[in-house]
Design a protein around this motif. Structure first.
Motif, PDB file in Angstrom:
ATOM      1  N   MET A 129      48.185  57.912 -34.697  1.00 56.97           N
ATOM      2  CA  MET A 129      48.568  59.288 -35.015  1.00 56.97           C
ATOM      3  C   MET A 129      49.811  59.698 -34.230  1.00 56.97           C
ATOM      4  O   MET A 129      50.727  60.333 -34.786  1.00 56.97           O
ATOM      5  CB  MET A 129      47.422  60.251 -34.718  1.00 56.97           C
ATOM      6  CG  MET A 129      47.726  61.701 -35.058  1.00 56.97           C
ATOM      7  SD  MET A 129      48.048  61.980 -36.826  1.00 56.97           S
ATOM      8  CE  MET A 129      46.358  62.130 -37.437  1.00 56.97           C
ATOM      9  N   VAL A 130      49.880  59.339 -32.956  1.00 48.96           N
ATOM     10  CA  VAL A 130      51.079  59.628 -32.167  1.00 48.96           C
ATOM     11  C   VAL A 130      52.286  58.970 -32.816  1.00 48.96           C
ATOM     12  O   VAL A 130      53.349  59.586 -32.982  1.00 48.96           O
ATOM     13  CB  VAL A 130      50.911  59.148 -30.712  1.00 48.96           C
ATOM     14  CG1 VAL A 130      52.239  59.242 -29.961  1.00 48.96           C
ATOM     15  CG2 VAL A 130      49.846  59.968 -29.993  1.00 48.96           C
ATOM     16  N   ASP A 131      52.133  57.716 -33.183  1.00 50.45           N
ATOM     17  CA  ASP A 131      53.194  56.950 -33.835  1.00 50.45           C
ATOM     18  C   ASP A 131      53.705  57.674 -35.079  1.00 50.45           C
ATOM     19  O   ASP A 131      54.910  57.827 -35.292  1.00 50.45           O
ATOM     20  CB  ASP A 131      52.621  55.586 -34.219  1.00 50.45           C
ATOM     21  CG  ASP A 131      53.654  54.474 -34.213  1.00 50.45           C
ATOM     22  OD1 ASP A 131      54.665  54.594 -33.493  1.00 50.45           O
ATOM     23  OD2 ASP A 131      53.436  53.474 -34.913  1.00 50.45           O
ATOM     24  N   ILE A 132      52.780  58.158 -35.890  1.00 56.74           N
ATOM     25  CA  ILE A 132      53.126  58.834 -37.137  1.00 56.74           C
ATOM     26  C   ILE A 132      53.796  60.180 -36.871  1.00 56.74           C
ATOM     27  O   ILE A 132      54.823  60.516 -37.484  1.00 56.74           O
ATOM     28  CB  ILE A 132      51.871  59.020 -38.014  1.00 56.74           C
ATOM     29  CG1 ILE A 132      51.384  57.663 -38.535  1.00 56.74           C
ATOM     30  CG2 ILE A 132      52.148  59.970 -39.170  1.00 56.74           C
ATOM     31  CD1 ILE A 132      50.025  57.713 -39.215  1.00 56.74           C
ATOM     32  N   LEU A 133      53.241  60.967 -35.967  1.00 52.54           N
ATOM     33  CA  LEU A 133      53.812  62.284 -35.672  1.00 52.54           C
ATOM     34  C   LEU A 133      55.227  62.176 -35.125  1.00 52.54           C
ATOM     35  O   LEU A 133      56.070  63.048 -35.366  1.00 52.54           O
ATOM     36  CB  LEU A 133      52.922  63.039 -34.678  1.00 52.54           C
ATOM     37  CG  LEU A 133      51.524  63.412 -35.161  1.00 52.54           C
ATOM     38  CD1 LEU A 133      50.758  64.136 -34.057  1.00 52.54           C
ATOM     39  CD2 LEU A 133      51.571  64.265 -36.418  1.00 52.54           C
ATOM     40  N   ARG A 154      42.941  61.632 -42.342  1.00 49.57           N
ATOM     41  CA  ARG A 154      43.772  62.386 -41.396  1.00 49.57           C
ATOM     42  C   ARG A 154      45.109  61.687 -41.159  1.00 49.57           C
ATOM     43  O   ARG A 154      46.163  62.324 -41.137  1.00 49.57           O
ATOM     44  CB  ARG A 154      43.037  62.570 -40.062  1.00 49.57           C
ATOM     45  CG  ARG A 154      41.889  63.568 -40.095  1.00 49.57           C
ATOM     46  CD  ARG A 154      41.489  64.003 -38.708  1.00 49.57           C
ATOM     47  NE  ARG A 154      41.066  62.895 -37.863  1.00 49.57           N
ATOM     48  CZ  ARG A 154      39.828  62.431 -37.793  1.00 49.57           C
ATOM     49  NH1 ARG A 154      38.880  62.983 -38.533  1.00 49.57           N
ATOM     50  NH2 ARG A 154      39.517  61.434 -36.986  1.00 49.57           N
ATOM     51  N   LEU A 155      45.053  60.383 -40.984  1.00 53.91           N
ATOM     52  CA  LEU A 155      46.282  59.632 -40.758  1.00 53.91           C
ATOM     53  C   LEU A 155      47.181  59.661 -41.989  1.00 53.91           C
ATOM     54  O   LEU A 155      48.410  59.806 -41.879  1.00 53.91           O
ATOM     55  CB  LEU A 155      45.950  58.182 -40.378  1.00 53.91           C
ATOM     56  CG  LEU A 155      45.266  57.983 -39.027  1.00 53.91           C
ATOM     57  CD1 LEU A 155      44.805  56.538 -38.874  1.00 53.91           C
ATOM     58  CD2 LEU A 155      46.190  58.367 -37.876  1.00 53.91           C
ATOM     59  N   ASP A 156      46.577  59.541 -43.169  1.00 51.84           N
ATOM     60  CA  ASP A 156      47.354  59.544 -44.399  1.00 51.84           C
ATOM     61  C   ASP A 156      48.006  60.906 -44.630  1.00 51.84           C
ATOM     62  O   ASP A 156      49.149  60.987 -45.089  1.00 51.84           O
ATOM     63  CB  ASP A 156      46.447  59.180 -45.577  1.00 51.84           C
ATOM     64  CG  ASP A 156      47.241  58.955 -46.856  1.00 51.84           C
ATOM     65  OD1 ASP A 156      48.081  58.034 -46.885  1.00 51.84           O
ATOM     66  OD2 ASP A 156      47.026  59.704 -47.830  1.00 51.84           O
ATOM     67  N   ALA A 157      47.277  61.963 -44.297  1.00 51.46           N
ATOM     68  CA  ALA A 157      47.846  63.309 -44.438  1.00 51.46           C
ATOM     69  C   ALA A 157      49.054  63.474 -43.511  1.00 51.46           C
ATOM     70  O   ALA A 157      50.084  64.032 -43.902  1.00 51.46           O
ATOM     71  CB  ALA A 157      46.790  64.364 -44.128  1.00 51.46           C
ATOM     72  N   ALA A 158      48.926  62.974 -42.290  1.00 52.50           N
ATOM     73  CA  ALA A 158      50.036  63.056 -41.337  1.00 52.50           C
ATOM     74  C   ALA A 158      51.219  62.216 -41.808  1.00 52.50           C
ATOM     75  O   ALA A 158      52.382  62.592 -41.625  1.00 52.50           O
ATOM     76  CB  ALA A 158      49.579  62.607 -39.957  1.00 52.50           C
ATOM     77  N   ASP A 187      61.328  60.981 -48.866  1.00 51.68           N
ATOM     78  CA  ASP A 187      59.937  60.533 -48.881  1.00 51.68           C
ATOM     79  C   ASP A 187      59.452  60.484 -47.441  1.00 51.68           C
ATOM     80  O   ASP A 187      59.886  59.651 -46.642  1.00 51.68           O
ATOM     81  CB  ASP A 187      59.850  59.145 -49.521  1.00 51.68           C
ATOM     82  CG  ASP A 187      58.430  58.594 -49.552  1.00 51.68           C
ATOM     83  OD1 ASP A 187      57.504  59.264 -49.053  1.00 51.68           O
ATOM     84  OD2 ASP A 187      58.253  57.469 -50.062  1.00 51.68           O
ATOM     85  N   LEU A 188      58.551  61.392 -47.081  1.00 47.67           N
ATOM     86  CA  LEU A 188      58.114  61.519 -45.692  1.00 47.67           C
ATOM     87  C   LEU A 188      57.270  60.343 -45.208  1.00 47.67           C
ATOM     88  O   LEU A 188      57.056  60.202 -44.002  1.00 47.67           O
ATOM     89  CB  LEU A 188      57.330  62.823 -45.510  1.00 47.67           C
ATOM     90  CG  LEU A 188      58.131  64.105 -45.717  1.00 47.67           C
ATOM     91  CD1 LEU A 188      57.217  65.323 -45.655  1.00 47.67           C
ATOM     92  CD2 LEU A 188      59.249  64.227 -44.694  1.00 47.67           C
ATOM     93  N   SER A 189      56.809  59.514 -46.121  1.00 42.80           N
ATOM     94  CA  SER A 189      56.002  58.364 -45.713  1.00 42.80           C
ATOM     95  C   SER A 189      56.865  57.195 -45.257  1.00 42.80           C
ATOM     96  O   SER A 189      56.351  56.136 -44.907  1.00 42.80           O
ATOM     97  CB  SER A 189      55.076  57.917 -46.848  1.00 42.80           C
ATOM     98  OG  SER A 189      55.822  57.389 -47.931  1.00 42.80           O
TER      99      SER A 189
END
Length: 278
Positions: A129-133, A154-158, A187-189
């Motif tokens: 999650m830190v990595d993604i944020l 949760r991770l996918d939403a982030a 594309d935010l992903s």
């Protein structure tokens, strides 16, 4: 009669039959119950303790980053600095934890390494999650969480929401600086890629910090966060290398080789490039 000594330990509250004690408040029995080595190896206790502590710091970082990002999304620039400063301090604790783990020799580790099978920090949801944020967007890294639907969701939403850098670039645009639509609507992903117009926007800020002081200060704080994240990654790499050399990681990666490649990840590209262009 002698007066009671106000500074004596005897003045402390002693009866906790009707109030929370320190251990009750922190649920220390639950915390200690989670410390469950699977072998008799002495250093497995160290290994578990360091990873438990690291998970707690990571969860705090997630919480602080999330609040700072919400504030940035609302156009607030001063309050996020406090949260990001707290992130930096927590990162320092995470990095220092590797120094404790480095006291474990290869022979120590081999006494219990095979006992935990394919378990690996690669599977840490808090770290991911830190990595993604922070903007490291790699969808394949969510696959280890498929067996935990709520965690995966949760991770996918982030992954599909703005990162802290995305929120910062939106703030620049709101201040009248030119941030192209293809950057704001990307594309935010996927990871952020360097863009010349974004670099030019940051050059405007850095050439006139008095006018743009709040976003200038924010940019420097973001660099503190990425700098510390790199240091944590580097200490992770060297800890693994000195403990197992170039053996494969327990989670299936190449181990030190994978960690070494991760050192090349750049989260806020234009904030580094602006130094060269000034």
């Amino acid at each position: 009669m002698t007066r009671p000594d106000a500074d004596s330990a005897a003045q402390a509250h002693m009866d906790f039959t009707r109030s929370l004690s320190y251990g009750d408040y922190l649920h220390l029995d639950t915390l200690k119950a989670a410390h469950r080595p699977v072998t008799a190896a002495h250093d497995e206790h160290l290994f578990i303790a360091v990873h438990h502590v690291s998970e707690v710091w990571l969860e705090l970082i997630v919480r602080e980053l999330t609040l700072a990002m919400d504030q940035l999304g609302a156009g607030i620039t001063d309050a996020p600095l406090k949260g990001l400063t707290r992130v930096v301090r927590a990162q320092e604790q995470l990095t220092q934890a590797w120094e404790v783990l480095k006291t474990m020799t290869p022979a120590d580790y081999l006494q219990f390494r095979s006992a935990f099978g394919q378990a690996s920090g690669f599977q840490s949801a808090a770290y991911r999650m830190v990595d993604i944020l922070l903007g490291n967007r790699t969808p394949v890294l969510l696959q280890p969480f498929a067996h935990q639907p709520e965690v995966h969701a949760r991770l996918d939403a982030a992954l599909h929401a703005p990162s802290v850098y995305d929120q910062t670039l939106r703030l620049l645009a709101a201040r009248g600086l030119t941030v192209p639509p293809e950057v704001l609507g990307r594309d935010l992903s996927t990871p952020a890629a360097s863009h010349p117009a974004v670099l030019e926007a940051w050059l405007t800020v850095y050439r006139d910090p008095t006018t743009y002081w709040d976003v200038y200060e924010l940019a420097e704080k973001l660099l503190d966060v990425e700098d510390n994240f790199r240091r944590w990654r580097f200490n992770h790499f060297t800890t693994v290398q000195r403990t197992i050399g170039m053996k494969g990681g327990s989670g299936g990666t190449s181990g030190a080789g994978y960690l070494q490649r991760a050192l090349g990840v750049v989260l806020f590209p234009e904030l580094w490039e602006v130094r060269t262009s000034l």
